[in-house]
Write a protein that holds these residues in place. Structure first.
Motif, PDB file in Angstrom:
ATOM      1  N   LYS A 107       0.818  -1.215   0.000  1.00  0.00           N
ATOM      2  CA  LYS A 107       0.000   0.000   0.000  1.00  0.00           C
ATOM      3  C   LYS A 107       0.854   1.268   0.000  1.00  0.00           C
ATOM      4  O   LYS A 107       0.376   2.335  -0.380  1.00  0.00           O
ATOM      5  CB  LYS A 107      -0.920  -0.005   1.234  1.00  0.00           C
ATOM      6  N   PRO A 110       2.231   2.887  -4.310  1.00  0.00           N
ATOM      7  CA  PRO A 110       1.164   2.890  -5.331  1.00  0.00           C
ATOM      8  C   PRO A 110       1.689   2.880  -6.764  1.00  0.00           C
ATOM      9  O   PRO A 110       1.177   2.120  -7.599  1.00  0.00           O
ATOM     10  CB  PRO A 110       0.388   4.177  -5.009  1.00  0.00           C
ATOM     11  N   LEU A 136      -5.785  -2.620  -2.632  1.00  0.00           N
ATOM     12  CA  LEU A 136      -6.409  -1.421  -3.193  1.00  0.00           C
ATOM     13  C   LEU A 136      -7.077  -0.564  -2.134  1.00  0.00           C
ATOM     14  O   LEU A 136      -7.301   0.636  -2.342  1.00  0.00           O
ATOM     15  CB  LEU A 136      -7.457  -1.814  -4.250  1.00  0.00           C
ATOM     16  N   HIS A 141      -4.023   5.524  -5.624  1.00  0.00           N
ATOM     17  CA  HIS A 141      -3.686   5.534  -7.044  1.00  0.00           C
ATOM     18  C   HIS A 141      -4.954   5.864  -7.835  1.00  0.00           C
ATOM     19  O   HIS A 141      -6.049   5.394  -7.494  1.00  0.00           O
ATOM     20  CB  HIS A 141      -3.148   4.157  -7.471  1.00  0.00           C
ATOM     21  N   VAL A 144      -7.720   3.091  -8.962  1.00  0.00           N
ATOM     22  CA  VAL A 144      -8.357   2.162  -8.027  1.00  0.00           C
ATOM     23  C   VAL A 144      -9.819   1.894  -8.401  1.00  0.00           C
ATOM     24  O   VAL A 144     -10.262   0.741  -8.472  1.00  0.00           O
ATOM     25  CB  VAL A 144      -8.255   2.696  -6.577  1.00  0.00           C
ATOM     26  N   GLU A 145     -10.582   2.937  -8.674  1.00  0.00           N
ATOM     27  CA  GLU A 145     -11.993   2.726  -9.009  1.00  0.00           C
ATOM     28  C   GLU A 145     -12.129   1.911 -10.297  1.00  0.00           C
ATOM     29  O   GLU A 145     -12.966   1.009 -10.390  1.00  0.00           O
ATOM     30  CB  GLU A 145     -12.720   4.065  -9.149  1.00  0.00           C
ATOM     31  N   TRP A 147     -10.079  -0.296 -11.505  1.00  0.00           N
ATOM     32  CA  TRP A 147      -9.758  -1.700 -11.230  1.00  0.00           C
ATOM     33  C   TRP A 147     -10.934  -2.404 -10.555  1.00  0.00           C
ATOM     34  O   TRP A 147     -11.272  -3.537 -10.891  1.00  0.00           O
ATOM     35  CB  TRP A 147      -8.514  -1.786 -10.343  1.00  0.00           C
TER      36      TRP A 147
END
Length: 207
Positions: A107, A110, A136, A141, A144-145, A147
């Motif tokens: 974490k 990123p 995530l 990053h 993220v959404e 992914w």
């Protein structure tokens, strides 16, 4: 007994950083029977970018939690491709402490972890995919959404989708709405998915 213990500790403290602090010396110390020496070596190797392979190799056999913790910290500071590869390998470990510590370490990286995320999220092992979603959770990053939307749109495993939809409810936006509806349709017989997707829809629309 107390005298013997004091003597042993004194010997260890006196020897723990006696070897040369260059790469060969530190790698030798990293295999020392004394965990104090290994811990010092792992810490000092953080300053040598070429040490990532040695640290990853040691991580595979190290059993002392305090040394493992320092190795992971050093790998995070180095952050090169070999270091990140070693951290991702930990997601397959049966050692819960190692796995969770590696997730926390990832974490912190990123930009370095991002190129690996696409592969981790389609790994054949659903547990690895779940752990990747856990990474995530705090991976700052911009993708993220995206992914998470891809996971709930494409992953066939209900537990992976459940983990992803929980997180999407926290970090998602209106862009996730179509995928959330599609997820409800795909898992119409799964009460938890219905609940989690409805909750996520409520949250993303409220943002």
């Amino acid at each position: 007994m107390a005298l013997k213990k004091t003597t042993s500790n004194a010997a260890a403290s006196a020897d723990e950083r006696q070897r040369p602090r260059d790469l060969p010396g530190l790698l030798t110390a990293l295999a020392d029977p004394d965990p104090l020496a290994r811990r010092w070596a792992a810490r000092d190797l953080a300053g040598l970018p070429e040490a990532s392979s040695g640290l990853v190799d040691r991580l595979a056999v190290e059993s002392e939690p305090s040394v493992i913790e320092v190795i992971l910290t050093s790998l995070t500071r180095i952050g090169d491709e070999r270091a990140v590869a070693g951290l991702t390998d930990c997601l397959r470990s049966d050692n819960t402490m190692l796995r969770n510590a590696a997730i926390e370490a990832m974490k912190q990286l990123p930009d370095e972890v991002a190129p690996w995320m696409g592969r981790l999220l389609v790994d054949p092992d659903p547990d690895v995919r779940i752990f990747a979603v856990n990474v995530l959770e705090s991976l700052r990053h911009p993708q993220v959404e995206e992914w998470l939307i891809r996971v709930i749109a494409e992953d066939a495993h209900v537990n992976v989708c459940a983990t992803a939809v929980d997180l999407l409810g926290e970090v998602g936006s209106e862009k996730a709405v179509p995928a959330l509806h599609a997820l409800k349709d795909r898992f119409g017989d799964e009460p938890y998915i219905q609940f989690a997707a409805d909750l996520a829809l409520k949250r993303v629309r409220a943002d």
